[in-house]
Design a protein around this motif. Structure first.
Motif, PDB file in Angstrom:
ATOM      1  N   GLY A 120      26.203  41.852  41.436  1.00  0.00           N
ATOM      2  CA  GLY A 120      26.475  43.264  41.673  1.00  0.00           C
ATOM      3  C   GLY A 120      26.937  44.016  40.448  1.00  0.00           C
ATOM      4  N   ALA A 121      27.219  43.312  39.359  1.00  0.00           N
ATOM      5  CA  ALA A 121      27.575  43.962  38.101  1.00  0.00           C
ATOM      6  C   ALA A 121      26.311  44.330  37.333  1.00  0.00           C
ATOM      7  CB  ALA A 121      28.442  43.036  37.255  1.00  0.00           C
ATOM      8  N   THR A 122      26.437  45.284  36.427  1.00  0.00           N
ATOM      9  CA  THR A 122      25.281  45.727  35.651  1.00  0.00           C
ATOM     10  C   THR A 122      25.608  45.797  34.164  1.00  0.00           C
ATOM     11  OG1 THR A 122      25.865  48.077  35.926  1.00  0.00           O
ATOM     12  CG2 THR A 122      24.365  47.106  37.568  1.00  0.00           C
ATOM     13  N   TYR A 123      24.546  45.728  33.366  1.00  0.00           N
ATOM     14  CA  TYR A 123      24.618  45.931  31.915  1.00  0.00           C
ATOM     15  C   TYR A 123      23.616  47.026  31.582  1.00  0.00           C
ATOM     16  CZ  TYR A 123      24.456  44.968  26.878  1.00  0.00           C
ATOM     17  OH  TYR A 123      24.523  45.083  25.511  1.00  0.00           O
ATOM     18  N   HIS A 124      24.110  48.157  31.075  1.00  0.00           N
ATOM     19  CA  HIS A 124      23.269  49.323  30.832  1.00  0.00           C
ATOM     20  C   HIS A 124      22.394  49.627  32.053  1.00  0.00           C
ATOM     21  CE1 HIS A 124      24.671  49.786  26.810  1.00  0.00           C
ATOM     22  NE2 HIS A 124      24.126  48.675  26.350  1.00  0.00           N
ATOM     23  N   GLY A 125      22.995  49.556  33.222  1.00  0.00           N
ATOM     24  CA  GLY A 125      22.332  49.941  34.454  1.00  0.00           C
ATOM     25  C   GLY A 125      21.472  48.881  35.114  1.00  0.00           C
ATOM     26  N   LYS A 126      21.319  47.713  34.479  1.00  0.00           N
ATOM     27  CA  LYS A 126      20.473  46.658  35.038  1.00  0.00           C
ATOM     28  C   LYS A 126      21.325  45.472  35.473  1.00  0.00           C
ATOM     29  CE  LYS A 126      16.375  47.949  32.379  1.00  0.00           C
ATOM     30  NZ  LYS A 126      15.321  47.491  31.435  1.00  0.00           N
ATOM     31  N   PRO A 127      20.981  44.814  36.598  1.00  0.00           N
ATOM     32  CA  PRO A 127      21.785  43.697  37.095  1.00  0.00           C
ATOM     33  C   PRO A 127      21.906  42.577  36.071  1.00  0.00           C
ATOM     34  CG  PRO A 127      20.244  44.432  38.782  1.00  0.00           C
ATOM     35  CD  PRO A 127      19.866  45.146  37.517  1.00  0.00           C
ATOM     36  N   VAL A 128      23.081  41.960  36.021  1.00  0.00           N
ATOM     37  CA  VAL A 128      23.281  40.824  35.119  1.00  0.00           C
ATOM     38  C   VAL A 128      22.551  39.603  35.665  1.00  0.00           C
ATOM     39  CG1 VAL A 128      25.515  41.686  34.341  1.00  0.00           C
ATOM     40  CG2 VAL A 128      25.415  40.079  36.264  1.00  0.00           C
ATOM     41  N   GLY A 129      22.318  38.644  34.772  1.00  0.00           N
ATOM     42  CA  GLY A 129      21.711  37.379  35.156  1.00  0.00           C
ATOM     43  C   GLY A 129      20.210  37.325  35.009  1.00  0.00           C
TER      44      GLY A 129
ATOM     45  N   ALA B 226      32.154  49.787  27.965  1.00  0.00           N
ATOM     46  CA  ALA B 226      31.271  50.958  28.060  1.00  0.00           C
ATOM     47  C   ALA B 226      29.843  50.582  28.410  1.00  0.00           C
ATOM     48  CB  ALA B 226      31.307  51.726  26.733  1.00  0.00           C
ATOM     49  N   TRP B 227      29.447  49.325  28.154  1.00  0.00           N
ATOM     50  CA  TRP B 227      28.042  48.957  28.342  1.00  0.00           C
ATOM     51  C   TRP B 227      27.692  48.595  29.791  1.00  0.00           C
ATOM     52  CZ3 TRP B 227      30.987  45.833  24.789  1.00  0.00           C
ATOM     53  CH2 TRP B 227      31.547  44.695  25.369  1.00  0.00           C
ATOM     54  N   GLY B 228      28.666  48.548  30.677  1.00  0.00           N
ATOM     55  CA  GLY B 228      28.311  48.083  32.018  1.00  0.00           C
ATOM     56  C   GLY B 228      29.237  48.574  33.102  1.00  0.00           C
ATOM     57  N   ARG B 229      28.919  48.153  34.317  1.00  0.00           N
ATOM     58  CA  ARG B 229      29.733  48.451  35.495  1.00  0.00           C
ATOM     59  C   ARG B 229      30.125  47.127  36.131  1.00  0.00           C
ATOM     60  NH1 ARG B 229      29.103  49.695  41.248  1.00  0.00           N
ATOM     61  NH2 ARG B 229      30.467  51.440  41.834  1.00  0.00           N
ATOM     62  N   SER B 230      31.428  46.890  36.222  1.00  0.00           N
ATOM     63  CA  SER B 230      31.938  45.643  36.778  1.00  0.00           C
ATOM     64  C   SER B 230      31.905  45.685  38.298  1.00  0.00           C
ATOM     65  CB  SER B 230      33.373  45.417  36.296  1.00  0.00           C
ATOM     66  OG  SER B 230      33.958  44.307  36.948  1.00  0.00           O
ATOM     67  N   ASN B 231      31.740  44.513  38.914  1.00  0.00           N
ATOM     68  CA  ASN B 231      31.899  44.461  40.371  1.00  0.00           C
ATOM     69  C   ASN B 231      33.368  44.313  40.757  1.00  0.00           C
ATOM     70  OD1 ASN B 231      32.685  41.728  40.211  1.00  0.00           O
ATOM     71  ND2 ASN B 231      30.716  40.931  40.886  1.00  0.00           N
ATOM     72  N   ARG B 232      34.260  44.163  39.764  1.00  0.00           N
ATOM     73  CA  ARG B 232      35.694  43.990  39.976  1.00  0.00           C
ATOM     74  C   ARG B 232      35.963  42.906  41.015  1.00  0.00           C
ATOM     75  NH1 ARG B 232      37.933  45.685  35.412  1.00  0.00           N
ATOM     76  NH2 ARG B 232      37.724  47.917  35.040  1.00  0.00           N
ATOM     77  N   TRP B 233      35.260  41.773  40.828  1.00  0.00           N
ATOM     78  CA  TRP B 233      35.451  40.633  41.734  1.00  0.00           C
ATOM     79  C   TRP B 233      36.933  40.368  41.947  1.00  0.00           C
ATOM     80  CZ3 TRP B 233      36.368  35.213  39.937  1.00  0.00           C
ATOM     81  CH2 TRP B 233      36.487  34.337  41.017  1.00  0.00           C
ATOM     82  N   LEU B 234      37.692  40.261  40.856  1.00  0.00           N
ATOM     83  CA  LEU B 234      39.141  40.176  40.948  1.00  0.00           C
ATOM     84  C   LEU B 234      39.767  41.270  40.093  1.00  0.00           C
ATOM     85  CD1 LEU B 234      39.875  36.331  40.678  1.00  0.00           C
ATOM     86  CD2 LEU B 234      39.580  37.722  42.736  1.00  0.00           C
ATOM     87  N   THR B 235      40.851  41.825  40.583  1.00  0.00           N
ATOM     88  CA  THR B 235      41.649  42.748  39.783  1.00  0.00           C
ATOM     89  C   THR B 235      42.568  41.931  38.892  1.00  0.00           C
ATOM     90  OG1 THR B 235      41.597  44.575  41.362  1.00  0.00           O
ATOM     91  CG2 THR B 235      43.461  44.501  39.836  1.00  0.00           C
ATOM     92  N   CYS B 236      42.390  42.077  37.587  1.00  0.00           N
ATOM     93  CA  CYS B 236      43.161  41.299  36.609  1.00  0.00           C
ATOM     94  C   CYS B 236      43.968  42.236  35.726  1.00  0.00           C
ATOM     95  CB  CYS B 236      42.233  40.462  35.729  1.00  0.00           C
ATOM     96  SG  CYS B 236      41.128  39.376  36.650  1.00  0.00           S
ATOM     97  N   LEU B 237      45.175  41.833  35.413  1.00  0.00           N
ATOM     98  CA  LEU B 237      46.023  42.595  34.508  1.00  0.00           C
ATOM     99  C   LEU B 237      46.796  41.638  33.620  1.00  0.00           C
ATOM    100  CD1 LEU B 237      49.120  42.241  35.797  1.00  0.00           C
ATOM    101  CD2 LEU B 237      48.277  43.932  37.391  1.00  0.00           C
ATOM    102  N   THR B 238      47.361  42.168  32.563  1.00  0.00           N
ATOM    103  CA  THR B 238      48.256  41.393  31.708  1.00  0.00           C
ATOM    104  C   THR B 238      49.631  42.040  31.709  1.00  0.00           C
ATOM    105  OG1 THR B 238      47.562  42.599  29.721  1.00  0.00           O
ATOM    106  CG2 THR B 238      46.421  40.522  30.224  1.00  0.00           C
TER     107      THR B 238
END
Length: 383
Positions: free
Chosen positions: A172-181, A287-299
């Motif tokens: 469900g994530a993308t790189y420059h609008g195209k699905p990863v993998g 900037a190059w993609g849209r994450s599916n935010r599978w997990l919310t991660c922070l530091t």
């Protein structure tokens, strides 16, 4: 808030399965048709539907994402004595199949922009190993976000390195609008119980090469030769997905976009609610993609926060809420103590300070708010 057990709210899990009536109906159809054994019409349909969803020519449904990665490495020709480059900030399943084939992993550090493999570190590694070319690169798309594919693929093409995309966490994530993998020799996905869609256990290998897909299916069904009897000329594996589990996957896939939206909403809520806390930084979206935010991660920077990752994690656990540190870098795992590596400081820093919060697509608004409130209470001035 859910049911109450012994005075405590029901456990809030990090990333639980999220199933519904579509999955139930498709599984019931599998039972009604008596297609319970491995393979069957739901497997065929799941492969077609998944390939269409990610924009791949072919998809092969398998028992796990690890199985998919293992077959990909086998088809690259990785063997005893070979070296395989691998992202270091990832789960052990990204590297275990390298060991299955008797090869040596070489671990590469990440960059802070996406927490994924740093192209500059990759370039350093390729320059340093110029006298002994690695056989492949296992490129992880971490926590649902794409690595920076263009420079990585360019470097690997220049050096004759085959790329396998480990998109286990990134459906469900993308790189420059195209699905990863779908940009490399093969892409692998996981449908483990905690993934964005699940078949309880399962995986998928995608490729543009019809012969490669056929080869993967052959190897995954014990490499059975075409004959009326059982005949085998080479080593095979029992890696195919069952028809029942494929039925679950078909139902899950129908709701992938909704699940991504829910997980992104979780991330946005946590970010809005907690980003004012001192020393808190959320995993950036490159900037190059849209994450599916599978997990919310922070530091959490303890020097600024007045608390640390582990204190927050334990405080949540006391309230029956599951949170986890980010992946421990593979180069720091005892299993890989002797493996070569390039860099590692960024991955080590993210592990030392990184925390994953409950992120399921079925996480209720009330439970999400409760998690955030408890995190705030861990900070001296957070209330």
């Amino acid at each position: 808030m859910g049911f109450i057990f012994y005075g405590m709210a029901a456990r809030i899990y990090l990333s639980p399965p999220d199933v519904g009536p579509d999955e139930q109906a498709l599984v019931a159809e599998a039972f009604a048709s008596n297609w319970i054994a491995p393979l069957g019409p739901h497997v065929d349909a799941f492969e077609r539907e998944f390939a269409a969803k990610v924009g791949a020519a072919h998809a092969v449904a398998l028992s796990s994402g690890t199985a998919a990665l293992h077959l990909a490495l086998r088809m690259v020709g990785v063997g005893v004595g070979d070296e395989v480059l691998c992202s270091t900030l990832t789960f052990v399943a990204s590297a275990n199949p390298i060991l299955y084939e008797g090869a040596t992993p070489i671990f590469l550090d990440c960059e802070r922009e996406s927490w994924n493999l740093d192209p500059n570190v990759l370039e350093d590694a390729l320059r340093a190993r110029s006298n002994r070319k690695p056989k492949a690169l296992v490129l992880v798309h971490l926590y649902g976000q794409s690595a920076n594919l263009d420079p990585i693929l360019k470097l690997c093409a220049e050096h004759g390195i085959t790329v396998i995309e480990d998109a286990a966490e990134a459906l469900g994530a993308t790189y420059h609008g195209k699905p990863v993998g779908t940009r490399s020799f093969a892409g692998v996905f996981s449908f483990n119980g905690n993934k964005i869609i699940t078949t309880s256990g399962g995986g998928m290998l995608v490729t543009e090469d019809a012969a490669m897909a056929q080869r993967a299916r052959f190897l995954a069904t014990q490499a059975r030769d075409p004959a009326p009897h059982y005949q085998h000329s080479q080593v095979g594996f029992n890696y195919r997905l069952s028809n029942v589990l494929a039925a679950i996957g078909r139902g899950q896939l129908r709701h992938l976009d909704e699940k991504v939206d829910h997980r992104r909403a979780n991330f946005e809520f946590y970010q809005k609610t907690l980003s004012d806390l001192p020393g808190v930084h959320f995993m950036p979206e490159a900037a190059w993609g849209r994450s599916n935010r599978w997990l919310t991660c922070l530091t959490i920077d303890p020097a600024l926060a007045g608390t640390d990752r582990e204190k927050v994690r334990l405080a949540l656990d006391q309230e029956n809420i599951e949170a986890r540190p980010v992946w421990k870098p593979l180069h720091a795992q005892p299993l890989f103590a002797q493996a070569p590596r390039f860099g590692g400081q960024v991955a080590e820093d993210l592990f030392a300070h990184g925390l994953c919060l409950p992120s399921g697509s079925n996480l209720s608004v009330e439970d999400r708010a409760r998690v955030a409130a408890l995190v705030r209470q861990c900070f001296p001035n957070g209330r």
